[in-house]
Design an enzyme around this catalytic site. Structure first.
Site, PDB file in Angstrom:
ATOM      1  N   CYS A  52       0.800  -1.235   0.000  1.00 27.35           N
ATOM      2  CA  CYS A  52       0.000   0.000   0.000  1.00 27.35           C
ATOM      3  C   CYS A  52       0.829   1.280   0.000  1.00 27.35           C
ATOM      4  CB  CYS A  52      -0.958   0.009   1.187  1.00 27.35           C
ATOM      5  SG  CYS A  52      -0.166   0.353   2.771  1.00 27.35           S
ATOM      6  N   CYS A  67      20.828 -11.594  11.636  1.00 28.25           N
ATOM      7  CA  CYS A  67      19.863 -12.684  11.461  1.00 28.25           C
ATOM      8  C   CYS A  67      19.512 -12.915   9.992  1.00 28.25           C
ATOM      9  CB  CYS A  67      18.595 -12.393  12.254  1.00 28.25           C
ATOM     10  SG  CYS A  67      17.739 -10.892  11.722  1.00 28.25           S
ATOM     11  N   CYS A  97       1.135  -4.430   8.432  1.00 27.63           N
ATOM     12  CA  CYS A  97       0.871  -3.033   8.079  1.00 27.63           C
ATOM     13  C   CYS A  97      -0.508  -2.646   8.606  1.00 27.63           C
ATOM     14  CB  CYS A  97       0.929  -2.872   6.567  1.00 27.63           C
ATOM     15  SG  CYS A  97       0.462  -1.231   5.978  1.00 27.63           S
ATOM     16  N   CYS A 100      -3.002  -1.776   5.455  1.00 29.28           N
ATOM     17  CA  CYS A 100      -3.500  -2.772   4.498  1.00 29.28           C
ATOM     18  C   CYS A 100      -3.476  -4.208   5.032  1.00 29.28           C
ATOM     19  CB  CYS A 100      -2.729  -2.685   3.190  1.00 29.28           C
ATOM     20  SG  CYS A 100      -1.078  -3.401   3.264  1.00 29.28           S
ATOM     21  N   HIS A 103       1.393  -8.833   5.796  1.00 29.29           N
ATOM     22  CA  HIS A 103       2.319  -9.445   6.753  1.00 29.29           C
ATOM     23  C   HIS A 103       3.711  -8.869   6.523  1.00 29.29           C
ATOM     24  CE1 HIS A 103       4.296 -12.516   9.194  1.00 29.29           C
ATOM     25  NE2 HIS A 103       5.154 -12.685   8.204  1.00 29.29           N
ATOM     26  N   HIS A 106       7.995 -10.305  12.286  1.00 28.24           N
ATOM     27  CA  HIS A 106       7.697 -10.435  13.716  1.00 28.24           C
ATOM     28  C   HIS A 106       8.506  -9.401  14.489  1.00 28.24           C
ATOM     29  CE1 HIS A 106       6.488 -14.338  12.088  1.00 28.24           C
ATOM     30  NE2 HIS A 106       5.612 -14.363  13.082  1.00 28.24           N
ATOM     31  N   ASP A 110      14.270  -8.370  21.987  1.00 24.58           N
ATOM     32  CA  ASP A 110      15.708  -8.539  22.205  1.00 24.58           C
ATOM     33  C   ASP A 110      16.524  -7.538  21.389  1.00 24.58           C
ATOM     34  OD1 ASP A 110      15.411  -9.477  19.646  1.00 24.58           O
ATOM     35  OD2 ASP A 110      15.980 -11.534  20.078  1.00 24.58           O
ATOM     36  N   ARG A 118      13.190  -5.516  18.408  1.00 25.90           N
ATOM     37  CA  ARG A 118      13.768  -5.872  17.107  1.00 25.90           C
ATOM     38  C   ARG A 118      12.635  -6.220  16.170  1.00 25.90           C
ATOM     39  NH1 ARG A 118      15.538 -11.176  15.131  1.00 25.90           N
ATOM     40  NH2 ARG A 118      15.172 -11.951  17.222  1.00 25.90           N
ATOM     41  N   CYS A 120      11.756  -7.588  13.002  1.00 25.59           N
ATOM     42  CA  CYS A 120      12.420  -8.460  12.034  1.00 25.59           C
ATOM     43  C   CYS A 120      11.494  -8.565  10.824  1.00 25.59           C
ATOM     44  CB  CYS A 120      12.656  -9.817  12.684  1.00 25.59           C
ATOM     45  SG  CYS A 120      13.529 -10.976  11.642  1.00 25.59           S
TER      46      CYS A 120
HETATM   47 FE    FE Z   1       0.409  -1.707   3.692  1.00 23.54          FE
END
Ligand code: FE
Length: 130
Positions: A52, A67, A97, A100, A103, A106, A110, A118, A120
């Site tokens: 979006c 990581c 988000c 919208c 995903h 996470h 830490d 953090r 990630c």
């Molecule tokens: Fe979005």
């Protein structure tokens, strides 16, 4: 599963995004570490939602967590929602988000100061802008 943005159908999204961007943002997939566009990218600028376009992170909060995914110390206020994620035998906080529902990844407790967080994030979920 995230809802597509109001004016864009699932088919439109699938056509516009790469297969990886689509699977990560719409089906909570995770890109393999050290493969994404931004895990080792530290230019000054801003990171927006790939779906979006909403501003999510600033490069000033990005740090190398080692990581293999882009990691941020803080998000733009109000730009991200968290949901408890009990998949894969773990309890984690999923980040999406706010605008919208895409995903993103996470958030873990830490991270370095000042927030101790953090974020990630999958490179596939974001787009860098100078
Ligand atoms: Fe979005």
């Amino acid at each position: 599963m995230a809802e597509p943005t109001k004016n864009e159908s699932d088919a439109d999204l699938r056509a516009r995004l790469t297969p990886e961007q689509y699977e990560v943002t719409q089906h909570k997939d995770t890109e393999r570490p050290f493969t994404g566009e931004y895990w080792n990218h530290f230019d000054p600028g801003q990171y927006r939602c790939i779906v979006c376009g909403e501003l999510l992170f600033d490069s000033s909060s990005k740090f190398d967590a080692g990581c293999g995914w882009p990691s941020f110390n803080e998000a733009k206020e109000g730009a991200i929602d968290t949901h408890e994620d009990r998949s894969h035998g773990m309890v984690r906080d999923e980040i999406v988000c706010h605008k919208c529902g895409a995903h993103l990844g996470h958030v873990f407790p830490d991270g370095p100061t000042p927030t101790g967080l953090r974020y990630c994030v999958n490179s596939a979920s974001i787009k860098f802008q100078k």
